[in-house]
Design an enzyme around this catalytic site. Structure first.
Site, short mmCIF file in Angstrom:
data_model
loop_
_atom_site.label_atom_id
_atom_site.label_comp_id
_atom_site.label_asym_id
_atom_site.label_seq_id
_atom_site.Cartn_x
_atom_site.Cartn_y
_atom_site.Cartn_z
NE ARG A 135 -96.35 17.43 52.77
CZ ARG A 135 -96.12 18.51 52.93
NH1 ARG A 135 -95.52 19.40 51.72
NH2 ARG A 135 -96.60 19.59 53.37
CB CYS A 313 -70.63 33.20 35.17
SG CYS A 313 -70.58 34.01 33.67
CG MET A 314 -70.96 28.65 39.29
SD MET A 314 -69.26 27.17 39.46
CE MET A 314 -70.30 25.85 38.42
C1 PLP Z 1 -93.65 24.69 54.81
C2 PLP Z 1 -94.81 24.48 56.21
C3 PLP Z 1 -95.48 25.43 56.31
C4 PLP Z 1 -95.07 26.87 55.91
O1 PLP Z 1 -95.78 27.21 54.95
P1 PLP Z 1 -95.67 28.66 54.34
O2 PLP Z 1 -96.76 28.82 52.96
O3 PLP Z 1 -94.50 29.14 54.07
O4 PLP Z 1 -96.65 29.69 55.48
C5 PLP Z 1 -96.32 24.68 57.32
N1 PLP Z 1 -96.89 24.03 57.44
C6 PLP Z 1 -96.38 22.69 56.40
C7 PLP Z 1 -97.44 21.60 57.06
C8 PLP Z 1 -95.54 23.14 56.40
O5 PLP Z 1 -94.81 21.81 56.01
#
Ligand code: PLP
Length: 393
Positions: A135, A313-314
């Site tokens: 990522r 519904c909405m």
């Molecule tokens: C969102 C996120 C977390 C938290 O993850 P959880 O599963 O909600 O504890 C930790 N580190 C990073 C890099 C994240 O993007």
């Protein structure tokens, strides 16, 4: 809460504190907690959650510069880290307000260094390393370590932390998570070999906190667990006992009898097979209540389950109260949470509708006021429709 007669999300700040204490008691010696409050605190409201858990938090993590500034504008003074990529054009704002970005490219680092020089300040940052998510992050190899060394050596920059993120720590099989942990350790060793010291090492999300004590290092990042939800149904529930922070409440607006053969809601997907008593509930997918619960979900009225009839519904939906004696207008309705001995957890909505529990809380809409409660007292509310525009409109 009396002010809200349609729907509101009750945010139990005692539960948020409890969750932080429970986690802290289970961390390895010396580790602190970064409270993850991105997406407005997973839909709970970032600032009130941050304030409630501030005594237990070493710092905060968010996803955007705006989220970081919002926390600071509400008086949060502890370090705030942005977990994703920040555009280099935001560098001055980061430096000016001491917001920690995740850095992993030379372009970001140079912009940050330039901003630090221009403002005569030191820019703290965390280096992201990619150990398996693909990522963000520098590559987890010698080339990545060389880049890290180059970044850390730029003028005006100070490397405060090095982190990576688990892709599969919430699964029962911890092999992939341990593989990432091994890569992370190797990367730290490569940095050490280049003379780079790392004040704060962090890798664990909620799943790591609950089940991988060897991965706690200097800090952990508590997201979903802070809100009292387990990351998945494969995650262990015995070591850390979490309490859900959010409940979603509404009221019956209308009760009526329908004859055999009557259809309910859009598309006429439900037909009464016998005379029924149905209740109308003034909540819909416009409030973030999942439409995929149509004809499948349940709500609690008078401590009993009332199945949803036909499509959500909405702004409204109908539920079957034929078997719940005495239901009348203004009766409280629990969409998420407890009533009597019955309970509808967020996970049930996710399972029934084929959704994801993280997403359900994040998606609770702007039309739903959040009511903050501690020790049975309402401390405040977050209401997106309570804006004041003065002479602007
Ligand atoms: C969102 C996120 C977390 C938290 O993850 P959880 O599963 O909600 O504890 C930790 N580190 C990073 C890099 C994240 O993007």
């Amino acid at each position: 809460m009396e002010r809200y007669t349609r729907v509101y999300a009750k945010i139990d700040l005692d539960a948020a504190e409890w969750n932080m204490r429970e986690m802290r008691a289970n961390l390895t010696e010396g580790a602190g907690i970064i409270a993850v409050v991105k997406t407005d605190g997973y839909g709970h409201g970032a600032a009130p959650i941050a304030k409630a858990v501030d005594p237990y938090a070493a710092g905060y993590a968010v996803a955007t510069v705006e989220e970081a500034r919002n926390l600071q504008c509400h008086g949060i003074t502890k370090p705030v880290l942005i977990l994703g990529a920040v555009h280099p054009g935001c560098s001055r704002e980061l430096v000016r307000y001491g917001i920690r970005p995740s850095v992993f490219t030379l372009r970001q680092a140079e912009a940050l260094s330039e901003a630090a020089r221009a403002l005569g300040k030191t820019a703290e940052f965390h280096l992201a390393v990619d150990t398996g998510m693909s990522r963000i992050g520098v590559s987890c190899d010698a080339a990545g370590a060389d880049l890290a060394a180059r970044i850390a050596g730029l003028p005006g920059l100070h490397l405060e932390g090095v982190f990576t993120h688990f892709a599969q720590a919430d699964e029962a099989d911890k092999t992939p998570a341990r593989r990432q942990l091994g890569r992370y350790r190797e990367f730290l060793a490569m940095l050490a070999a280049r003379g780079i010291s790392v004040p704060i090492r962090h890798i664990s999300n909620s799943a790591g906190i609950l089940e991988l004590p060897e991965a706690h290092f200097d800090m952990v990042r508590a997201g979903i667990s802070l809100y009292g939800l387990y990351p998945s149904d494969e995650a262990a529930r015995d070591r850390v006992r979490l309490r859900p922070v959010l409940s979603l409440r509404s009221f019956v607006t209308y009760v009526k009898e329908i004859p055999e053969g009557a259809k309910v809601s859009y598309g006429g997907t439900f037909t009464a097979k016998h005379p029924m008593r149905i209740a109308t509930i003034p909540v819909g997918y416009g409030d973030g209540y999942p439409r995929n619960l149509s004809g499948k979900g349940c709500v609690l009225i008078r401590g009993k389950r009332a199945p949803i009839l036909g499509r959500v519904c909405m702004d409204q939906f109908m539920a079957d109260v034929t078997d719940i004696p005495g239901v009348q207008e203004d009766d409280p309705v629990t969409l998420i949470g407890e009533d009597g001995g019955e309970r509808i957890p967020v996970e049930e909505l996710a399972e029934t509708g084929g959704g994801f529990h993280y997403e359900i809380v994040c998606d609770i809409g702007k039309r739903v006021p959040r009511v903050y409660v501690r020790g049975g007292q309402v401390l405040g509310t977050k209401d997106y429709f309570n804006d004041v525009y003065e002479d602007f409109l």
